[in-house]
Every structure is written in structure tokens, then in C-alpha cells.
Design a protein around this motif. Structure first.
Motif, PDB file in Angstrom:
ATOM      1  N   VAL A 344       0.846  -1.191   0.000  1.00 45.00           N
ATOM      2  CA  VAL A 344       0.000   0.000   0.000  1.00 45.00           C
ATOM      3  C   VAL A 344       0.882   1.242   0.000  1.00 45.00           C
ATOM      4  O   VAL A 344       1.751   1.387   0.871  1.00 45.00           O
ATOM      5  CB  VAL A 344      -0.917   0.032   1.238  1.00 45.00           C
ATOM      6  CG1 VAL A 344      -1.903   1.194   1.138  1.00 45.00           C
ATOM      7  CG2 VAL A 344      -1.633  -1.294   1.433  1.00 45.00           C
ATOM      8  N   ASP A 345       0.669   2.133  -0.954  1.00 45.86           N
ATOM      9  CA  ASP A 345       1.475   3.352  -1.050  1.00 45.86           C
ATOM     10  C   ASP A 345       0.613   4.445  -1.664  1.00 45.86           C
ATOM     11  O   ASP A 345      -0.306   4.141  -2.430  1.00 45.86           O
ATOM     12  CB  ASP A 345       2.715   3.103  -1.919  1.00 45.86           C
ATOM     13  CG  ASP A 345       3.832   4.113  -1.686  1.00 45.86           C
ATOM     14  OD1 ASP A 345       3.612   5.298  -1.982  1.00 45.86           O
ATOM     15  OD2 ASP A 345       4.908   3.717  -1.225  1.00 45.86           O
ATOM     16  N   ASP A 346       0.912   5.686  -1.340  1.00 44.02           N
ATOM     17  CA  ASP A 346       0.160   6.781  -1.947  1.00 44.02           C
ATOM     18  C   ASP A 346       0.739   7.219  -3.281  1.00 44.02           C
ATOM     19  O   ASP A 346       0.173   8.081  -3.941  1.00 44.02           O
ATOM     20  CB  ASP A 346       0.081   7.983  -0.989  1.00 44.02           C
ATOM     21  CG  ASP A 346       1.444   8.555  -0.639  1.00 44.02           C
ATOM     22  OD1 ASP A 346       2.401   7.770  -0.486  1.00 44.02           O
ATOM     23  OD2 ASP A 346       1.560   9.785  -0.490  1.00 44.02           O
ATOM     24  N   MET A 347       1.871   6.633  -3.690  1.00 42.11           N
ATOM     25  CA  MET A 347       2.492   6.955  -4.969  1.00 42.11           C
ATOM     26  C   MET A 347       2.305   5.795  -5.938  1.00 42.11           C
ATOM     27  O   MET A 347       2.769   4.678  -5.676  1.00 42.11           O
ATOM     28  CB  MET A 347       3.976   7.266  -4.787  1.00 42.11           C
ATOM     29  CG  MET A 347       4.243   8.548  -4.017  1.00 42.11           C
ATOM     30  SD  MET A 347       6.017   8.915  -3.896  1.00 42.11           S
ATOM     31  CE  MET A 347       6.413   9.179  -5.641  1.00 42.11           C
ATOM     32  N   LEU A 348       1.633   6.056  -7.052  1.00 44.47           N
ATOM     33  CA  LEU A 348       1.350   5.016  -8.036  1.00 44.47           C
ATOM     34  C   LEU A 348       2.627   4.344  -8.527  1.00 44.47           C
ATOM     35  O   LEU A 348       2.670   3.120  -8.698  1.00 44.47           O
ATOM     36  CB  LEU A 348       0.582   5.612  -9.219  1.00 44.47           C
ATOM     37  CG  LEU A 348       0.335   4.693 -10.408  1.00 44.47           C
ATOM     38  CD1 LEU A 348      -0.517   3.498 -10.004  1.00 44.47           C
ATOM     39  CD2 LEU A 348      -0.314   5.451 -11.559  1.00 44.47           C
ATOM     40  N   ALA A 349       3.685   5.125  -8.751  1.00 46.12           N
ATOM     41  CA  ALA A 349       4.928   4.560  -9.290  1.00 46.12           C
ATOM     42  C   ALA A 349       5.482   3.478  -8.375  1.00 46.12           C
ATOM     43  O   ALA A 349       5.989   2.447  -8.843  1.00 46.12           O
ATOM     44  CB  ALA A 349       5.966   5.656  -9.490  1.00 46.12           C
ATOM     45  N   ASN A 350       5.390   3.679  -7.058  1.00 49.34           N
ATOM     46  CA  ASN A 350       5.883   2.668  -6.119  1.00 49.34           C
ATOM     47  C   ASN A 350       5.023   1.414  -6.159  1.00 49.34           C
ATOM     48  O   ASN A 350       5.537   0.287  -6.080  1.00 49.34           O
ATOM     49  CB  ASN A 350       5.915   3.232  -4.697  1.00 49.34           C
ATOM     50  CG  ASN A 350       6.984   4.286  -4.513  1.00 49.34           C
ATOM     51  OD1 ASN A 350       7.993   4.293  -5.214  1.00 49.34           O
ATOM     52  ND2 ASN A 350       6.777   5.190  -3.568  1.00 49.34           N
ATOM     53  N   VAL A 351       3.716   1.587  -6.276  1.00 48.47           N
ATOM     54  CA  VAL A 351       2.817   0.436  -6.362  1.00 48.47           C
ATOM     55  C   VAL A 351       3.099  -0.362  -7.637  1.00 48.47           C
ATOM     56  O   VAL A 351       3.137  -1.600  -7.620  1.00 48.47           O
ATOM     57  CB  VAL A 351       1.349   0.895  -6.309  1.00 48.47           C
ATOM     58  CG1 VAL A 351       0.403  -0.269  -6.593  1.00 48.47           C
ATOM     59  CG2 VAL A 351       1.040   1.502  -4.945  1.00 48.47           C
TER      60      VAL A 351
END
Length: 380
Positions: A344-351
Motif C-alpha cells: 500500500v502506497d500513496d504513490m502510483l509509481a511505487n505500487v
């Protein structure tokens, strides 16, 4: 903004994949052609921003949870004059494959008009049609059906395009038929998920107080926190703020500036309650954060490390989420395989990077929506 290409691939299961890879390798060597991953293209389209792929990811994840592996009926071998349909296995219509195609079509921002004609290519080559027909005669198609158990979003290299198969990039992947029973761990980003995003909000506040552009200051901050080495434990807080003064024009002491950032990392109590509920159900929980030694200071202030089985902080690991192999390391340390984790992350790139290693992913927007998304994967 330039338009970029993407495709949704249906990937064959182990035995059929091994057969296809063997044929592709043999033909590639014979015709000096490229190697590529065997697949059936479910849909092909365009996007301009990463966020446009989020509805596609959600649609695929939902469809994957509702259906098991897809078995397609083989109807024969075919050749055409097209490069990407040089020599291929053709398949009959299948209702589950059609539903998958329609799910993606319904999720894209702009329908490309892609028509589903299910086939699995075995050769890409610029050779005469007669040579393609001769190549087809050398292939022993010894199966009446093929099984597929994974779906993925793939993008070509933006410069060299689809012909450069070795540089295709996987943006998302999920196995068909995976359910909550497969998940053993839930991994959380810290800032922006477990707590308010203090780094962004702190830099915004500093910029406002000093009459600077908040967006510009934050942009410099994201570059400098990596460029100074601070987020990977190879630089110091002093070096970070020194570069920020130089590049963003900030004023003030290290202590004053850090305090404005740290004060804005405020824990979200309901998120911690959710973490406790997950642990009570037997799930492994962990923090996976690109943070500095500030994370440890924040724990001394708020005491949240004890709520998790493990804490993975880039400052201590010397590796951050910009390196997708981090997610392999985390899974190995937790004693799981990547597909057994939700990240779970608020940054799409990390997901996207986590998903490229086999994890399931959720982009955090707000707590209510996140809880609904999480129910796709775990029981809590």
C-alpha cells in the motif's frame, strides 16, 4: 503530453509457457529474430499519464479474483505478412477471455478500438510470406488447448517501441484466481498512508512562510533527498538542508526546518487500528518506507514501530522503492513469496514497481476507499 502505448497480456501457465518459449527460441535462432515473452494480447491501447492505468489495474485485479486460469482451444497455426503476426498459434473464442477484454475496454479512458483475435505469436520476423509458411511447417503443435494463469500490463520502450522486445516493461501483473486466502502479509508506506505526508506538507509550509513556490520547493526536495544520499543513509540531514538552501533558496537552521517537516507527520489512528486487526487475524504487517533517520525520531515520539512485525526503512537498507528489487528483498526477509503480499502506497509509481515483482498493490487515496480495496485481498 505524449501518448504512450500499453498492452494487456494473458500469459501461459508453466507447461505451456515452457513449450512456447522453446519454440520461440528455436525459431529466433534460425531466423535471427528477437526473443519475446509468449502471450495472448487481450487489449492494446494508449495512455498519457500513469494515473490513467489505475482503472485498468483495478479492472484486471477484480476480474482475476473472480476467475481461475483460462484454457483456450487451439485451432491451428497461422501466418500473415504482418511482423507481429509472422507465425502464431490461433485460438477459438472463449467467453472468459472475452469478458476480460471487455473489462479492460470498459476501464480505459479512451477506447482504442482494439479487436480481440486471440493468438499467441511464435516468431517476429521481416521475411517473405513463403518463408513464414515454411517455418510453420517445422513447428510441432502437439496440443489441443493451452492454459493461461496470469494477466499483466506491459509497455514498450518509449523510444524503440514494441520491436525492442527485450525492453518491454511490466507495469502490473496478477495471477488469475488468486483470493484473500493467498495473502500472508500487508505492507504499508509510512508518510501519506499510516501518517499524513509530512515531507510534502512541511516543505509546502516552509515555502509559504518564505514567499517561495510550494510546488517548486517540494519538487527540489524530492530530488535532493535522494541526490544528497540522505534517504539511502549515504548522506546527512545537514547535507540535505544545505542543498535545499542552495537549490531552493530556503532560509533557517537545520533544526527549524526539520521541525516544520516532522510536526506534520501525524499518525492516522484508524490506520493503526486496522494494522492491529490484521495482526490479530494472523497477517504479517510491515512498514516499507523511503525515509531518513527521521522515521526513527518519529517512532520515539509516537511509538508506532511496535505495531508492526518489521520495519523496512531505506535509510537503514541503503536501497529504496525506486529500485524494484527492494520488494524481492522484503519478501525474502519476511519468509514469503511476493504474490503473498499486498503493498500500500500513496504513490502510483511505487505500487507499480511492487506489482512488477509479483505483489498485489493498492494506491492509497483516502482511508474509506482503501478499506474497500483491501477487502479484495484480506479478511479483516
Amino acid at each position: 503530453m505524449n501518448s504512450r502505448r500499453f498492452s494487456v497480456f494473458l500469459v501461459p501457465a508453466k507447461d505451456d509457457r515452457r513449450w512456447a518459449e522453446g519454440v520461440i527460441a528455436e525459431l529466433a535462432a534460425r531466423y535471427d529474430a528477437p526473443l519475446f515473452e509468449p502471450h495472448v494480447t487481450v487489449y492494446g491501447g494508449n495512455y498519457t499519464e500513469d494515473a490513467e492505468l489505475e482503472p485498468v489495474r483495478r479492472a484486471l485485479a477484480g476480474a482475476a479474483a473472480e476467475t481461475g486460469p483460462i484454457t483456450l482451444r487451439v485451432t491451428g497455426l497461422g501466418v500473415t505478412e504482418e511482423y507481429f503476426k509472422t507465425l502464431f498459434v490461433s485460438f477459438g473464442e472463449d467467453p472468459r477471455l472475452r469478458r476480460l477484454h471487455e473489462a479492460v475496454k470498459g476501464a480505459v479512458a479512451r477506447d482504442s478500438g482494439y479487436e480481440l483475435v486471440p493468438h499467441l505469436s511464435l516468431l517476429y520476423a521481416d521475411i517473405p510470406l513463403a518463408a513464414k509458411e515454411m517455418a510453420a511447417g517445422t513447428v510441432s503443435l502437439d496440443r489441443e488447448e493451452m492454459r493461461f494463469d496470469e494477466v499483466k500490463i506491459v509497455a514498450p520502450d518509449p523510444v524503440t517501441g514494441w520491436r525492442d522486445a527485450m525492453r518491454w516493461q511490466t507495469l502490473f501483473r496478477v495471477r488469475l484466481g488468486e483470493t484473500a486466502e493467498d495473502i500472508r502479509a500487508v505492507l504499508f508506506d509510512y508518510g501519506g498512508v499510516l501518517a499524513e505526508e509530512g515531507f510534502r506538507e512541511g516543505l509546502f509550509e516552509i515555502a509559504r512562510r518564505q514567499g517561495l513556490d510550494p510546488i517548486a520547493v517540494h519538487g527540489v526536495g524530492m530530488e535532493v533527498v535522494y541526490g544528497s544520499g540522505y534517504v539511502l543513509g549515504k548522506g546527512s540531514e545537514t547535507a540535505f538542508w544545505s542543498l535545499m538552501r542552495e537549490r531552493a533558496g530556503l532560509r533557517g537552521s537545520d533544526r527549524e526546518l526539520s521541525a516544520l517537516v516532522l510536526d506534520r507527520f501525524v499518525l492516522r489512528p484508524e490506520m493503526l487500528e486496522l494494522v492491529r486487526a490484521l495482526r490479530a487475524k494472523g497477517y504479517i504487517t510491515a512498514i516499507v518506507s523511503d525515509q531518513t533517520d527521521w522515521l526513527e525520531w518519529l517512532d520515539r515520539r509516537d511509538g508506532f514501530f511496535r505495531e508492526f512485525d518489521r520495519v523496512f526503512n531505506s535509510y537503514r537498507l541503503g536501497k529504496g522503492k525506486r529500485d524494484p528489487s527492494l520488494f524481492d528483498d522484503v519478501a525474502r526477509e519476511l519468509g514469503i513469496v511476493p504474490r503473498e503480499a499486498v503493498f500500500v502506497d500513496d504513490m502510483l509509481a511505487n505500487v507499480v514497481r511492487a506489482e512488477s515483482r509479483g505483489m498485489r498493490g493498492i494506491v492509497f487515496d483516502d482511508e474509506a476507499r482503501f478499506r474497500q480495496e483491501l477487502k479484495r485481498f484480506v479478511e479483516v
